[in-house]
Structures are given as C-alpha cells and as structure tokens.
Write a protein that holds these residues in place. Structure first.
Motif, short mmCIF file in Angstrom:
data_model
loop_
_atom_site.label_atom_id
_atom_site.label_comp_id
_atom_site.label_asym_id
_atom_site.label_seq_id
_atom_site.Cartn_x
_atom_site.Cartn_y
_atom_site.Cartn_z
N ASP A 2 -67.09 31.33 -18.46
CA ASP A 2 -68.40 30.73 -18.70
C ASP A 2 -68.23 29.28 -19.15
O ASP A 2 -67.33 28.98 -19.93
CB ASP A 2 -69.16 31.50 -19.78
CG ASP A 2 -69.57 32.88 -19.34
OD1 ASP A 2 -69.67 33.10 -18.12
OD2 ASP A 2 -69.78 33.75 -20.20
N THR A 3 -69.10 28.42 -18.69
CA THR A 3 -69.09 27.05 -19.17
C THR A 3 -70.17 26.89 -20.23
O THR A 3 -71.13 27.66 -20.29
CB THR A 3 -69.33 26.05 -18.02
OG1 THR A 3 -70.59 26.32 -17.43
CG2 THR A 3 -68.23 26.13 -16.98
N ILE A 4 -69.99 25.88 -21.07
CA ILE A 4 -70.97 25.59 -22.12
C ILE A 4 -71.37 24.12 -21.99
O ILE A 4 -70.68 23.33 -21.35
CB ILE A 4 -70.43 25.88 -23.53
CG1 ILE A 4 -69.22 24.98 -23.86
CG2 ILE A 4 -70.07 27.35 -23.68
CD1 ILE A 4 -68.76 25.06 -25.30
N GLU A 5 -72.45 23.79 -22.62
CA GLU A 5 -72.91 22.41 -22.67
C GLU A 5 -72.27 21.72 -23.88
O GLU A 5 -71.87 22.37 -24.84
CB GLU A 5 -74.44 22.37 -22.82
CG GLU A 5 -75.20 23.03 -21.68
CD GLU A 5 -74.97 22.33 -20.35
OE1 GLU A 5 -74.92 21.07 -20.33
OE2 GLU A 5 -74.85 23.03 -19.34
N TRP A 6 -72.18 20.39 -23.82
CA TRP A 6 -71.64 19.64 -24.94
C TRP A 6 -72.41 19.98 -26.22
O TRP A 6 -71.82 20.10 -27.30
CB TRP A 6 -71.70 18.14 -24.68
CG TRP A 6 -71.15 17.39 -25.87
CD1 TRP A 6 -71.87 16.77 -26.84
CD2 TRP A 6 -69.78 17.24 -26.22
NE1 TRP A 6 -71.03 16.23 -27.79
CE2 TRP A 6 -69.74 16.51 -27.43
CE3 TRP A 6 -68.60 17.66 -25.64
CZ2 TRP A 6 -68.55 16.18 -28.06
CZ3 TRP A 6 -67.40 17.32 -26.28
CH2 TRP A 6 -67.39 16.60 -27.46
#
Length: 112
Positions: A2-6
């Motif tokens: 999963d990717t996350i936002e800054w």
C-alpha cells in the motif's frame, strides 16, 4: 504494498532521544526491558517497553541515542505504561536491532 500520502507520513513523530534509564521487565510476557528516553525540553522523558533483550543489556543502553515514535497513544504493558515506541529492525534471527543516528544529534530531533 500500500502507498501512503506525504500527509500520512508527516503525522508520525519519529524523534531521536537519549536513553537515561533502563531496567529489566520481568513481568513482561516476552523478554523485555523498561526504557526511559529523554527527547529534550519540548517532549521530556518518555517510557517504553522494548523487546530488545537478545542484543542489549539494560546498563549498556544508558547514553545511547534511539529513534522512537512519540505520538502513539500510551499503551499498558502489564504493570507498565509505555509512552513511546522505540524503533528497531529484525536481524536474520528475528531479534531486534535498535535504530539510531550514527553520530549525536540534539534530543528531540525529528526524522526528516
């Protein structure tokens, strides 16, 4: 993965601090130490229960700088209230190796 936002990462307060006290935690279910870490005047000293007994003795930790998450909610670990999460990496045997700077930085410095 999963990717996350800054903005997600920015919420995590990873700070460097100096261990000022450490002792055995015989009441813990799994071998652990009680560790007190000084994060400087803004945050102060926070306590952590750390399962790091494979590589570290309590008396050898005092004076060592570690990286910890300081903005998780407190967590009751047996009779001890853990206030931060000291970070580490698993070695090839599954034992925790602490994360910290390779040279001294001011206590409370945030990971950038």
């Amino acid at each position: 993965m999963d990717t996350i936002e800054w903005s997600d990462f920015d919420k995590v307060q990873l700070r460097c601090g100096t261990v000022v006290r450490a002792e055995a935690f015989p009441e813990a279910r799994r071998p652990a130490l009680k560790v007190w870490v000084d994060f400087g005047p803004e945050i102060g000293v926070l306590k952590s229960s750390a399962q790091i007994t494979e590589h570290y003795a309590a008396d050898a930790l005092v004076g060592r700088q570690v990286l910890a998450v300081v903005n998780f909610p407190e967590k009751q670990v047996g009779p001890f209230m853990s206030q931060c999460l000291v970070t580490g990496l698993y070695d090839e045997d599954g034992a925790v190796v602490l994360v910290g700077p390779d040279r001294a930085v001011p206590d409370g410095t945030r990971l950038c």
